[in-house]
Scaffold this motif. Structure first.
Motif, PDB file in Angstrom:
ATOM      1  N   HIS A   1       0.861  -1.186   0.000  1.00 54.88           N
ATOM      2  CA  HIS A   1       0.000   0.000   0.000  1.00 54.88           C
ATOM      3  C   HIS A   1       0.898   1.237   0.000  1.00 54.88           C
ATOM      4  CE1 HIS A   1      -3.582  -2.392   0.686  1.00 54.88           C
ATOM      5  NE2 HIS A   1      -2.831  -3.131   1.456  1.00 54.88           N
ATOM      6  N   PRO A   2       0.446   2.333  -0.575  1.00 61.76           N
ATOM      7  CA  PRO A   2       1.320   3.508  -0.696  1.00 61.76           C
ATOM      8  C   PRO A   2       1.430   4.319   0.588  1.00 61.76           C
ATOM      9  CG  PRO A   2      -0.819   4.011  -1.617  1.00 61.76           C
ATOM     10  CD  PRO A   2      -0.844   2.548  -1.225  1.00 61.76           C
ATOM     11  N   ALA A   3       2.491   5.118   0.628  1.00 63.38           N
ATOM     12  CA  ALA A   3       2.578   6.168   1.629  1.00 63.38           C
ATOM     13  C   ALA A   3       1.498   7.157   1.226  1.00 63.38           C
ATOM     14  CB  ALA A   3       3.952   6.827   1.588  1.00 63.38           C
ATOM     15  N   ASP A   4       0.538   7.391   2.106  1.00 60.54           N
ATOM     16  CA  ASP A   4      -0.645   8.167   1.748  1.00 60.54           C
ATOM     17  C   ASP A   4      -0.759   9.364   2.674  1.00 60.54           C
ATOM     18  OD1 ASP A   4      -3.073   9.076   0.858  1.00 60.54           O
ATOM     19  OD2 ASP A   4      -4.210   7.301   1.436  1.00 60.54           O
ATOM     20  N   ASP A   5      -0.269  10.506   2.207  1.00 61.34           N
ATOM     21  CA  ASP A   5      -0.239  11.712   3.034  1.00 61.34           C
ATOM     22  C   ASP A   5      -1.619  12.231   3.404  1.00 61.34           C
ATOM     23  OD1 ASP A   5       2.527  11.651   2.849  1.00 61.34           O
ATOM     24  OD2 ASP A   5       2.553  12.982   1.113  1.00 61.34           O
ATOM     25  N   ASP A   6      -2.583  12.108   2.508  1.00 62.75           N
ATOM     26  CA  ASP A   6      -3.886  12.719   2.763  1.00 62.75           C
ATOM     27  C   ASP A   6      -5.004  11.718   3.038  1.00 62.75           C
ATOM     28  OD1 ASP A   6      -4.483  11.659   0.271  1.00 62.75           O
ATOM     29  OD2 ASP A   6      -4.822  13.601  -0.698  1.00 62.75           O
ATOM     30  N   GLY A   7      -4.705  10.430   3.059  1.00 59.82           N
ATOM     31  CA  GLY A   7      -5.720   9.426   3.306  1.00 59.82           C
ATOM     32  C   GLY A   7      -6.666   9.224   2.136  1.00 59.82           C
ATOM     33  N   LYS A   8      -6.388   9.863   0.999  1.00 59.28           N
ATOM     34  CA  LYS A   8      -7.257   9.767  -0.170  1.00 59.28           C
ATOM     35  C   LYS A   8      -6.540   9.223  -1.394  1.00 59.28           C
ATOM     36  CE  LYS A   8     -10.006  13.658   1.369  1.00 59.28           C
ATOM     37  NZ  LYS A   8     -10.343  15.053   1.145  1.00 59.28           N
ATOM     38  N   PHE A   9      -5.236   9.277  -1.404  1.00 54.64           N
ATOM     39  CA  PHE A   9      -4.476   8.868  -2.585  1.00 54.64           C
ATOM     40  C   PHE A   9      -4.649   7.393  -2.908  1.00 54.64           C
ATOM     41  CE2 PHE A   9      -0.560   7.125  -4.466  1.00 54.64           C
ATOM     42  CZ  PHE A   9      -0.630   7.755  -5.687  1.00 54.64           C
ATOM     43  N   ASP A  10      -4.794   6.556  -1.893  1.00 52.60           N
ATOM     44  CA  ASP A  10      -4.770   5.113  -2.114  1.00 52.60           C
ATOM     45  C   ASP A  10      -6.078   4.512  -2.609  1.00 52.60           C
ATOM     46  OD1 ASP A  10      -6.212   5.319   0.268  1.00 52.60           O
ATOM     47  OD2 ASP A  10      -5.272   3.544   1.148  1.00 52.60           O
ATOM     48  N   LYS A  11      -7.087   5.342  -2.896  1.00 51.47           N
ATOM     49  CA  LYS A  11      -8.317   4.783  -3.427  1.00 51.47           C
ATOM     50  C   LYS A  11      -9.001   5.718  -4.413  1.00 51.47           C
ATOM     51  CE  LYS A  11     -10.257   5.465   1.144  1.00 51.47           C
ATOM     52  NZ  LYS A  11      -9.014   5.481   1.786  1.00 51.47           N
TER      53      LYS A  11
END
Length: 190
Positions: free
Chosen positions: A126-136
């Motif tokens: 799973h990616p490093a997701d700074d904003d909690g929205k990038f990964d979906k």
């Protein structure tokens, strides 16, 4: 009814990475095609490579565990997109779920690259997701995922094999504090 995810992911990646610098089509051994988009303005000092079309292929066979994959690279090497897409074709041909957190070794097919950078595998997670929205991404009530691949060194592969994905990632992400906007992959000190 079949859903096509390519356009949704394209918009998603452009939101985060701007327009792609280049998009190349690659064909696997069975003739199936995948695209790799290259973004050169995503993060300072990095090129981002993103799969295009993988989600559509995986959505047909994997139900909920499908998506596209991004790869950040701090070197500009012509072998990178080829190694990346070869790993994606390997995933497709071996029905490997993207959410499984795994490494694919390429040292034998790219020994000069492996020696040049001391990297022998691509690790998928799973990616490093700074904003909690990038990964979906979303179409209606259905979510597709974004996964991230990293080049890892032989000692990191050994650490992953010895301790498993969870412990490996705890160590892998420590140098970045995972939330840093300028964070990029680091190596685990084994």
């Amino acid at each position: 009814m079949r859903t096509f995810w390519t356009e949704i992911y394209d918009q998603h990646f452009q939101h985060y990475f701007q327009k792609p610098f280049d998009v190349q089509v690659y064909h696997g051994p069975d003739g199936a095609g995948l695209k790799v988009a290259t973004y050169d303005w995503a993060k300072r000092g990095y090129r981002v490579y993103a799969s295009v079309g993988l989600a559509d292929k995986l959505a047909e066979i994997e139900g909920e565990d499908f998506g596209e994959v991004v790869l950040f690279s701090d070197v500009d090497d012509k072998e990178i997109p080829q190694l990346f897409v070869n790993a994606l074709f390997f995933i497709l041909h071996h029905d490997i779920p993207l959410g499984a957190r795994f490494a694919i070794d390429f040292a034998d097919m790219a020994s000069e690259f492996a020696q040049r950078y001391d990297k022998t595998s691509l690790y998928f997670t799973h990616p490093a997701d700074d904003d909690g929205k990038f990964d979906k991404v979303r179409i209606g009530e259905t979510f597709g995922r974004v996964y991230q691949a990293f080049f890892i060194a032989p000692r990191e592969v050994e650490y992953l094999e010895d301790f498993g994905a969870h412990v490996f990632e705890l160590e892998f992400w420590k140098p970045f504090a995972r939330a840093s906007k300028d964070a990029a992959p680091a190596e685990v000190e084994a």
